[in-house]
Write a protein that holds these residues in place. Structure first.
Motif, PDB file in Angstrom:
ATOM      1  N   ARG A  26       0.829  -1.203   0.000  1.00  0.00           N
ATOM      2  CA  ARG A  26       0.000   0.000   0.000  1.00  0.00           C
ATOM      3  C   ARG A  26       0.868   1.260   0.000  1.00  0.00           C
ATOM      4  O   ARG A  26       0.607   2.200  -0.751  1.00  0.00           O
ATOM      5  CB  ARG A  26      -0.955  -0.002   1.201  1.00  0.00           C
ATOM      6  CG  ARG A  26      -2.062  -1.041   1.100  1.00  0.00           C
ATOM      7  CD  ARG A  26      -3.091  -0.887   2.213  1.00  0.00           C
ATOM      8  NE  ARG A  26      -3.811   0.373   2.105  1.00  0.00           N
ATOM      9  CZ  ARG A  26      -4.891   0.575   1.333  1.00  0.00           C
ATOM     10  NH1 ARG A  26      -5.366  -0.414   0.596  1.00  0.00           N
ATOM     11  NH2 ARG A  26      -5.478   1.749   1.304  1.00  0.00           N
ATOM     12  N   ARG A  47      -0.926   4.455  -1.143  1.00  0.00           N
ATOM     13  CA  ARG A  47      -2.217   4.204  -0.501  1.00  0.00           C
ATOM     14  C   ARG A  47      -2.114   4.462   1.004  1.00  0.00           C
ATOM     15  O   ARG A  47      -1.086   4.206   1.623  1.00  0.00           O
ATOM     16  CB  ARG A  47      -2.682   2.762  -0.732  1.00  0.00           C
ATOM     17  CG  ARG A  47      -2.865   2.395  -2.182  1.00  0.00           C
ATOM     18  CD  ARG A  47      -3.882   3.275  -2.855  1.00  0.00           C
ATOM     19  NE  ARG A  47      -4.089   2.901  -4.255  1.00  0.00           N
ATOM     20  CZ  ARG A  47      -4.685   3.664  -5.139  1.00  0.00           C
ATOM     21  NH1 ARG A  47      -5.144   4.855  -4.783  1.00  0.00           N
ATOM     22  NH2 ARG A  47      -4.839   3.273  -6.392  1.00  0.00           N
ATOM     23  N   ILE A  55      -2.580   3.907   4.936  1.00  0.00           N
ATOM     24  CA  ILE A  55      -2.696   2.784   5.873  1.00  0.00           C
ATOM     25  C   ILE A  55      -3.317   3.280   7.185  1.00  0.00           C
ATOM     26  O   ILE A  55      -3.163   2.655   8.224  1.00  0.00           O
ATOM     27  CB  ILE A  55      -1.337   2.113   6.142  1.00  0.00           C
ATOM     28  CG1 ILE A  55      -0.353   3.112   6.760  1.00  0.00           C
ATOM     29  CG2 ILE A  55      -0.767   1.511   4.872  1.00  0.00           C
ATOM     30  CD1 ILE A  55       0.910   2.457   7.311  1.00  0.00           C
ATOM     31  N   MET A  62      -8.230   1.498   6.759  1.00  0.00           N
ATOM     32  CA  MET A  62      -7.963   0.061   6.814  1.00  0.00           C
ATOM     33  C   MET A  62      -8.928  -0.705   7.723  1.00  0.00           C
ATOM     34  O   MET A  62      -8.974  -1.924   7.681  1.00  0.00           O
ATOM     35  CB  MET A  62      -6.539  -0.172   7.311  1.00  0.00           C
ATOM     36  CG  MET A  62      -5.455   0.448   6.465  1.00  0.00           C
ATOM     37  SD  MET A  62      -5.198  -0.442   4.921  1.00  0.00           S
ATOM     38  CE  MET A  62      -4.354  -1.906   5.505  1.00  0.00           C
ATOM     39  N   GLU A 118      -4.967  -8.992  -3.776  1.00  0.00           N
ATOM     40  CA  GLU A 118      -4.594  -7.581  -3.867  1.00  0.00           C
ATOM     41  C   GLU A 118      -4.206  -7.244  -5.306  1.00  0.00           C
ATOM     42  O   GLU A 118      -3.490  -8.010  -5.952  1.00  0.00           O
ATOM     43  CB  GLU A 118      -3.430  -7.264  -2.925  1.00  0.00           C
ATOM     44  CG  GLU A 118      -3.778  -7.376  -1.452  1.00  0.00           C
ATOM     45  CD  GLU A 118      -4.763  -6.303  -1.016  1.00  0.00           C
ATOM     46  OE1 GLU A 118      -4.615  -5.148  -1.449  1.00  0.00           O
ATOM     47  OE2 GLU A 118      -5.682  -6.633  -0.248  1.00  0.00           O
TER      48      GLU A 118
END
Length: 608
Positions: free
Chosen positions: A389, A394, A396, A401, A431
């Motif tokens: 991520r 991305r 976290i 999450m 993923e």
């Protein structure tokens, strides 16, 4: 006691054009990552209960209100001195600065500058005015770079909490919903301002409001409920067991005790989580987070607490087991524990969801070896997921999450090691973004900390694979000798005009992962501005990842040469470092990362 005024105020009424000061003797800002995240989660969660994309801005006025607590002000010398509430007001100021920065370059900006700063005689000053914090506040306000190193504890916390809030900010409030949230925060969030006109009166109020001598904590109430349902002959040993574990949890730090119960109950029992939409009600996961003692009382039959023996076993076996494992995770989060290193790596990213996930497959009848295997598997899974991520820009953050990790937690509950490894490997295979998804990973102001940790892992892998001792702790440590992310290219676009026609193109490439190293701060101060050719010889004395740029690394370093030959990784010395070299180096880093964070290691763990 002289006049005392108490008034409920909106955030706008409290902060617009009003200056607050803090007495020198209580200036430290102490909030941690947990408190910052909870503030974001509480406010955004409450807002999202009613927000709908089709609403007009006017409809926000009908959204629910939120009470953020009380602050106590002492008015003296014509100024407002905060006696109680500076942690909350400081954090609220950070949130407003974050909202200001999130609104940059938007056409629907809600102007909140007057809540953060005020202008007098052409001079701008912060409404929460503390001299030592102002340089940091100014940098955050202008979205400029700031180095908190060697600053006071308050300033370091201030800077870190802003980063935490930014990381925790939910994706669903970065788009069209953002101005709606700002409206709601300013008009529907309230605090009570209690104003006294002397310090003595203000502190009398403070002491009265904070006198909790007779109040029971959620843990105390849980204990009373559990013991009341145990036969008298077993109540004494149950109480002794409870007392011993609680003492250990309390000794481990503030809030560890409550967090243990939340992680334990969520990991073993939560089957539902509140949906983030209008009218959604709190589910088991949410209730455990806010009132775990009441949740257990309501859920006792459902979780098998139907007899005195069951209640006794719940304390004597289950609480004993899960508290001990939680304490091990706390220890492994704070320092590297052999065999549990990935718990530490995940904690380094501030990933507070990991404890409940790791505890999910654990069972009280697991032997010590089985427990360790399960912890390693789950922590390694989290480590790979976080790395992917972060590599793909991305978030976290907890709020981002939470739902996905809840599903994983529920899915792996109670699994045996082989089944656990298979299930976690399958989850990773689903993923869509891995290291190959992003060939333009670069450092920027918001991910510098994460990139620092990634570089530390890459460097540590190269060195330990070459037969050297691990220096990861040194690479991520603080203090005068700390390591920093160093650019191979100095910030001189004029040196690279043959390859980059515009400084912005140069800057984008300069910040890419292949052009970064982890080096001591003193190195950057001494050599950071030099051209590559002049820095290259100095890289010889640094860590192996930096040293590998120099030819000497390949002739006087048998452990490294063996590693390169056995691994097949495309290391090579570089006498120059141009655009193609940087991109080649980026590919090398990616291939190292694929070895450090290899999902197949989950299966190897149980087949070893």
């Amino acid at each position: 006691m002289r006049d005392i005024l108490g008034k409920a105020k909106t955030v706008r009424e409290l902060l617009k054009g009003v200056k607050y000061s803090i007495d020198y003797y209580q200036r430290e800002y102490k909030w941690g990552e947990k408190q910052a995240r909870e503030l974001i989660d509480d406010l955004t969660g409450k807002f999202l209960e009613d927000y709908q994309p089709g609403h007009s801005r006017k409809q926000v006025a009908d959204y629910p209100h939120y009470f953020l607590g009380a602050i106590i002000i002492s008015k003296k010398d014509g100024a407002n001195y905060i006696v109680d509430g500076q942690q909350r007001l400081t954090s609220l100021s950070l949130l407003l600065i974050l909202l200001r920065n999130l609104q940059r370059r938007r056409s629907d900006v809600v102007n909140i500058d007057e809540l953060i700063v005020s202008e007098k005689y052409g001079q701008i000053s912060f409404n929460l005015d503390v001299d030592e914090r102002n340089p940091c506040m100014e940098a955050l306000f202008e979205a400029a770079a700031f180095d908190p190193a060697d600053r006071s504890e308050s300033v370091q916390n201030l800077f870190a909490r802003y980063q935490d809030m930014e990381a925790a900010w939910p994706e669903e409030l970065r788009g069209d919903a953002l101005p709606y949230f700002v409206d709601w925060l300013l008009e529907n969030v309230h605090l009570v301002e209690i104003t006294a006109y002397s310090d003595d009166d203000a502190y009398t109020i403070f002491e009265t409001m904070n006198d909790r001598g007779l109040s029971l904590s959620p843990t105390d109430m849980l204990k009373g409920y559990l013991l009341a349902n145990i036969d008298e002959r077993k109540r004494i040993p149950a109480n002794a067991r409870w007392r011993d574990r609680i003492a250990e949890l309390t000794a481990a730090g503030k809030e560890v005790e409550a967090d243990c119960f939340k992680a334990w109950f969520r990991s073993q029992y939560a089957s539902k989580i509140r949906e983030r939409k209008r009218g959604a009600k709190p589910e088991e996961f949410d209730r455990i987070g806010t009132e775990f003692h009441r949740w257990l009382r309501d859920a006792s039959d459902e979780i098998g607490l139907t007899s005195s023996e069951a209640y006794f076993r719940f304390i004597d076996r289950d609480f004993d087991f899960y508290a001990r494992q939680y304490l091990r995770l706390v220890e492994a989060s704070r320092s590297k524990v052999m065999g549990l290193e990935h718990v530490f790596y995940n904690a380094q990213h501030g990933f507070t969801l990991q404890n409940m996930i790791i505890m999910a497959p654990l069972r009280p009848d697991d032997d010590a070896q089985t427990v360790d295997v399960k912890i390693r598997l789950t922590a390694r899974f989290i480590d790979v997921l976080l790395a992917w991520r972060l590599w793909n820009f991305r978030s976290i953050a907890y709020s981002t999450m939470q739902y996905a990790m809840f599903l994983v937690m529920r899915d792996i509950r109670g699994l045996a090691p082989n089944e656990l490894a298979t299930r976690l490997r399958e989850a990773l295979s689903e993923e869509t973004e891995t290291f190959v998804s992003n060939e333009r990973l670069r450092v920027h102001q918001q991910n510098r900390y994460a990139i620092h940790r990634i570089l530390a892992r890459l460097t540590d892998y190269v060195e330990t694979s070459s037969g050297q001792a691990s220096r990861y702790i040194e690479y991520v440590g603080d203090g005068p000798g700390r390591y920093e992310v160093e650019h191979v290219w100095a910030d001189h676009p004029e040196r690279h005009t043959d390859e980059f026609s515009h400084p912005s193109d140069f800057a984008e490439h300069r910040n890419r992962i292949g052009g970064l190293l982890l080096l001591p701060k003193s190195f950057n101060a001494s050599y950071g501005d030099l051209p590559y050719r002049e820095k290259l010889n100095h890289y010889r004395t640094q860590n192996l990842l930096a040293h590998s740029l120099h030819p000497d690394c390949y002739s006087h370093n048998p452990g490294f040469v063996r590693f390169v030959n056995e691994s097949g990784l495309p290391f090579r010395a570089l006498s120059t470092f141009n655009k193609s070299d940087l991109e080649e180096r980026g590919q090398l880093y990616r291939q190292i990362a694929e070895r450090v964070w290899n999902p197949d290691d989950l299966l190897r763990e149980v087949n070893a």
